[in-house]
Design a protein around this motif. Structure first.
Motif, PDB file in Angstrom:
ATOM      1  N   THR A 287       0.839  -1.204   0.000  1.00 63.93           N
ATOM      2  CA  THR A 287       0.000   0.000   0.000  1.00 63.93           C
ATOM      3  C   THR A 287       0.870   1.248   0.000  1.00 63.93           C
ATOM      4  O   THR A 287       0.636   2.181  -0.780  1.00 63.93           O
ATOM      5  CB  THR A 287      -0.951  -0.001   1.217  1.00 63.93           C
ATOM      6  OG1 THR A 287      -1.777  -1.168   1.159  1.00 63.93           O
ATOM      7  CG2 THR A 287      -1.826   1.247   1.236  1.00 63.93           C
TER       8      THR A 287
ATOM      9  N   SER B 239       2.492   1.790  -3.380  1.00 60.40           N
ATOM     10  CA  SER B 239       1.512   2.307  -4.348  1.00 60.40           C
ATOM     11  C   SER B 239       1.207   3.773  -4.085  1.00 60.40           C
ATOM     12  O   SER B 239       1.137   4.584  -5.017  1.00 60.40           O
ATOM     13  CB  SER B 239       0.216   1.497  -4.277  1.00 60.40           C
ATOM     14  OG  SER B 239       0.446   0.168  -4.653  1.00 60.40           O
TER      15      SER B 239
ATOM     16  N   ILE C  75      -7.963   2.767  -2.999  1.00 56.05           N
ATOM     17  CA  ILE C  75      -7.044   2.094  -2.073  1.00 56.05           C
ATOM     18  C   ILE C  75      -7.652   2.050  -0.676  1.00 56.05           C
ATOM     19  O   ILE C  75      -7.564   1.035   0.019  1.00 56.05           O
ATOM     20  CB  ILE C  75      -5.658   2.778  -2.082  1.00 56.05           C
ATOM     21  CG1 ILE C  75      -4.929   2.429  -3.377  1.00 56.05           C
ATOM     22  CG2 ILE C  75      -4.831   2.359  -0.866  1.00 56.05           C
ATOM     23  CD1 ILE C  75      -3.586   3.063  -3.537  1.00 56.05           C
TER      24      ILE C  75
ATOM     25  N   THR D 214      -8.366  -1.390   1.417  1.00 54.50           N
ATOM     26  CA  THR D 214      -7.513  -1.685   2.565  1.00 54.50           C
ATOM     27  C   THR D 214      -8.108  -1.292   3.912  1.00 54.50           C
ATOM     28  O   THR D 214      -7.528  -1.614   4.948  1.00 54.50           O
ATOM     29  CB  THR D 214      -6.151  -0.987   2.412  1.00 54.50           C
ATOM     30  OG1 THR D 214      -6.346   0.429   2.364  1.00 54.50           O
ATOM     31  CG2 THR D 214      -5.421  -1.463   1.162  1.00 54.50           C
TER      32      THR D 214
END
Length: 145
Positions: free
Chosen positions: A19, A22, A47, A51
Motif C-alpha cells: 500500500t 503504491s 485504495i 484496505t
C-alpha cells in the motif's frame, strides 16, 4: 534459531508495504503532473476502500490527510446484512463522528450518529470506535455485502 531476516512478513506487513509503495508512486506521479487531482483522489479512495481495516492506522491517516488536501475527504462506507436487517456504516475520515443507518426489512432507515468531539483525539477515537462496531456486527452474525 530463526532470525528476523528468515521470518517471512505477515500478510498485514506485506499489505502495508505494498500500500505504501503504491501511495508513494501515486503521490510522485501527482506531484510531477502526470496524474490529475481527480485521478489522484479516485485512486486514494479506491485504495482506502480495499484496505480499510486491514492496514495500520498511520497508513490510513496518510490516505486521509492527502485525500482531504485534494477536495473532498475520503468516505468509508461498509454495508452489513443479517436476517431481517441491513446496517450501513459511513465515516468521513477527517471527521470526529460516523453514522450508522439501520434498516429493518420493510422499515424506514434509522440513523444513529456516534460523535467523539470531546475525546482527546476525536478523529482517531471515531476511527477506532467505527472499526470496533464493525467487529461487533461481524461477531453478532452480520455479513458484509
Amino acid at each position: 534459531m530463526t532470525t528476523d531476516v528468515d521470518t517471512p512478513p505477515t500478510i498485514k506487513e506485506e499489505l502495508n508495504r505494498k500500500t505504501l509503495e503504491s501511495l508513494s508512486e501515486m503521490a510522485n506521479s501527482h506531484d510531477k503532473g502526470m496524474m490529475s487531482d481527480e485521478a489522484f483522489y479516485q485512486s486514494l479512495t479506491a485504495i482506502n476502500l480495499v484496505t480499510c481495516g486491514l492496514i495500520d492506522d498511520d497508513v490510513t491517516d496518510w490516505i486521509s490527510e492527502h485525500a482531504s488536501q485534494n477536495g473532498e475527504p475520503v468516505v468509508m462506507r461498509r454495508v452489513f446484512r443479517t436476517k431481517g436487517m441491513l446496517v450501513i456504516m459511513k465515516r468521513v475520515m477527517t471527521e470526529d463522528s460516523f453514522v450508522m443507518t439501520k434498516i429493518s426489512d420493510g422499515g424506514e432507515p434509522k440513523d444513529s450518529v456516534k460523535s467523539f468531539e470531546d475525546a482527546d483525539d476525536p478523529t482517531k477515537t471515531s476511527h477506532v470506535a467505527y472499526l470496533k462496531l464493525i467487529s461487533q456486527l461481524l461477531e453478532r452474525g452480520f455479513v458484509e455485502v
